[in-house]
Design a protein around this motif. Structure first.
Motif, mmCIF file in Angstrom:
data_model
loop_
_atom_site.group_PDB
_atom_site.id
_atom_site.type_symbol
_atom_site.label_atom_id
_atom_site.label_comp_id
_atom_site.label_asym_id
_atom_site.label_seq_id
_atom_site.Cartn_x
_atom_site.Cartn_y
_atom_site.Cartn_z
ATOM 1 N N THR A 162 0.836 -1.205 0.000
ATOM 2 C CA THR A 162 0.000 0.000 0.000
ATOM 3 C C THR A 162 0.870 1.253 0.000
ATOM 4 O O THR A 162 0.570 2.234 -0.693
ATOM 5 C CB THR A 162 -0.931 0.011 1.224
ATOM 6 N N PHE A 163 1.961 1.227 0.767
ATOM 7 C CA PHE A 163 2.878 2.365 0.781
ATOM 8 C C PHE A 163 3.496 2.578 -0.596
ATOM 9 O O PHE A 163 3.683 3.720 -1.032
ATOM 10 C CB PHE A 163 3.971 2.142 1.828
ATOM 11 N N THR B 161 2.138 1.949 -3.514
ATOM 12 C CA THR B 161 1.125 2.614 -4.338
ATOM 13 C C THR B 161 1.025 4.089 -3.986
ATOM 14 O O THR B 161 0.921 4.954 -4.871
ATOM 15 C CB THR B 161 -0.243 1.930 -4.154
ATOM 16 N N PHE B 162 1.073 4.386 -2.694
ATOM 17 C CA PHE B 162 1.015 5.787 -2.255
ATOM 18 C C PHE B 162 2.214 6.582 -2.778
ATOM 19 O O PHE B 162 2.066 7.718 -3.246
ATOM 20 C CB PHE B 162 0.975 5.844 -0.729
ATOM 21 N N PHE C 158 1.719 7.392 -6.365
ATOM 22 C CA PHE C 158 0.731 8.469 -6.484
ATOM 23 C C PHE C 158 1.391 9.820 -6.244
ATOM 24 O O PHE C 158 1.210 10.770 -7.021
ATOM 25 C CB PHE C 158 -0.412 8.237 -5.486
ATOM 26 N N VAL C 159 2.174 9.906 -5.169
ATOM 27 C CA VAL C 159 2.846 11.168 -4.833
ATOM 28 C C VAL C 159 3.861 11.541 -5.907
ATOM 29 O O VAL C 159 3.966 12.713 -6.296
ATOM 30 C CB VAL C 159 3.531 11.056 -3.454
ATOM 31 N N SER D 181 -0.181 5.207 -10.636
ATOM 32 C CA SER D 181 -0.255 4.395 -9.412
ATOM 33 C C SER D 181 -1.384 3.369 -9.380
ATOM 34 O O SER D 181 -1.276 2.360 -8.674
ATOM 35 C CB SER D 181 -0.422 5.319 -8.193
ATOM 36 N N ASP E 244 -5.377 -1.172 -1.604
ATOM 37 C CA ASP E 244 -5.117 -0.156 -2.633
ATOM 38 C C ASP E 244 -6.394 0.591 -2.980
ATOM 39 O O ASP E 244 -6.381 1.810 -3.208
ATOM 40 C CB ASP E 244 -4.540 -0.807 -3.896
ATOM 41 N N LEU F 219 -7.102 3.050 -0.202
ATOM 42 C CA LEU F 219 -6.172 4.174 -0.299
ATOM 43 C C LEU F 219 -6.622 5.171 -1.354
ATOM 44 O O LEU F 219 -6.691 6.387 -1.098
ATOM 45 C CB LEU F 219 -4.768 3.666 -0.624
ATOM 46 N N LEU F 220 -6.954 4.684 -2.534
ATOM 47 C CA LEU F 220 -7.316 5.582 -3.631
ATOM 48 C C LEU F 220 -8.697 6.188 -3.431
ATOM 49 O O LEU F 220 -8.945 7.312 -3.879
ATOM 50 C CB LEU F 220 -7.224 4.827 -4.961
ATOM 51 N N LEU G 221 -7.703 9.155 -1.272
ATOM 52 C CA LEU G 221 -6.880 10.186 -1.904
ATOM 53 C C LEU G 221 -7.624 10.991 -2.965
ATOM 54 O O LEU G 221 -7.531 12.225 -2.991
ATOM 55 C CB LEU G 221 -5.635 9.549 -2.527
#
Length: 316
Positions: free
Chosen positions: A70-71, A73-74, A77-78, A103, A134, A137-138, A141
């Motif tokens: 998960t990190f 993917t984050f 994204f960043v 991502s 994931d 998370l999305l 975000l």
């Protein structure tokens, strides 16, 4: 290498058949909506529920694995967002969609089919965990970033409630938690119900891939973007590399789970990137181009990764 081609090509051929059908057949879009409903609300949830419910519950408590994937993917994204926002000077809305291109793997439609075919039923649990977290998370975000970009007076309460509602009502997440609960209490569905779930499970991969091809075919793809090669490099190459580095650094992760995480990270951008771009009226045509080109590029990158995994070069 021939074995790798035989494994990977059926997935892309199903997407190709859907793409050709979408371009050639003069049919209404309404039918695609029903197929997507079948895949998202019935077939894929049945797949996740059945596989997870048959898994010993102690195998599901893998917090290090979930945190690493998960990190990763984050971070993608960043990274993609920073490129779009601070180097290309795009708006927050456009940068958010570009961040999704970099991502958001096609973990729903392609993920289970690819991982289970390449690695076997043992890949079911890590596949489901990555998809679940994931997605969460999305779901957090994207609405948050779009709200920030659209208004200076973001109401935190309603936004948080909307995010929470999307998470707890998403069929994939519901299926994952139902499967975990069934595994915990050792619940076995009646034979007729279990057989019905099996029918739905078997339809998941072919229907999802065909529907994905049709979806890509019906999307406009007229505008290209100079940033697209970099975004696809982040998605198809940098993402799996970071996943591999983190899982190797953590240590003690089963090689099958590492392979599953690599395949999930190496998938092309999800077709839902275009759906979200449409929903927020931002980066729409270039998002559809990104999905199309990302899928085409993965015809090369994904079999190459499968070869590295199966030959033992990457994951012993």
């Amino acid at each position: 290498m021939l074995n790798v081609v035989n494994l990977a090509m059926p997935f892309f051929l199903l997407i190709f058949l859907g793409f050709v059908s979408g371009r050639r057949a003069k049919l209404s879009r309404d039918g695609l909506a029903w197929m997507n409903f079948f895949v998202v609300y019935l077939a894929l949830p049945a797949l996740f529920f059945q596989l997870l419910s048959e898994t010993p519950v102690e195998e599901l408590a893998t917090f290090d694995f979930v945190a690493a994937t998960t990190f990763s993917t984050f971070v993608m994204f960043v990274l993609a967002y920073s490129l779009a926002r601070f180097i290309l000077r795009g708006s927050i809305g456009e940068a958010t969609i570009q961040a999704l291109v970099g991502s958001y793997s096609n973990i729903g439609y392609m993920g289970p089919g690819v991982t289970l075919a390449v690695l076997g039923a043992g890949a079911a649990v890590p596949t489901a965990l990555i998809l679940c977290f994931d997605t969460i998370l999305l779901f957090i975000l994207v609405p948050m970033m779009m709200s920030i970009g659209g208004s200076q007076n973001v109401k935190v309460g309603p936004l948080a409630f909307e995010i929470f509602k999307k998470i707890v009502t998403h069929p994939f997440i519901l299926a994952v938690f139902a499967g975990v609960l069934a595994a915990a209490i050792e619940f076995k569905p009646p034979v007729a119900i279990d057989q019905t779930i099996s029918f739905l499970r078997q339809a998941a991969a072919p229907c999802a891939l065909f529907a994905m091809g049709v979806t890509i075919a019906l999307q406009p793809s007229r505008r290209t973007a100079k940033e697209l090669p970099v975004l696809l490099l982040i998605k198809l190459v940098v993402h799996p590399v970071l996943v591999f580095v983190l899982l190797e650094w953590i240590g003690g992760v089963d090689s099958l789970w590492i392979s599953t995480a690599l395949l999930m990270a190496a998938l092309p951008p999800a077709a839902n990137v275009y759906v979200l771009a449409q929903h927020y009226s931002s980066y729409v045509e270039r998002a559809s181009t990104a999905v199309l080109y990302g899928t085409l590029a993965s015809v090369i990158t994904l079999p190459a990764l499968i070869y590295l995994i199966q030959s033992g070069i990457l994951v012993p």
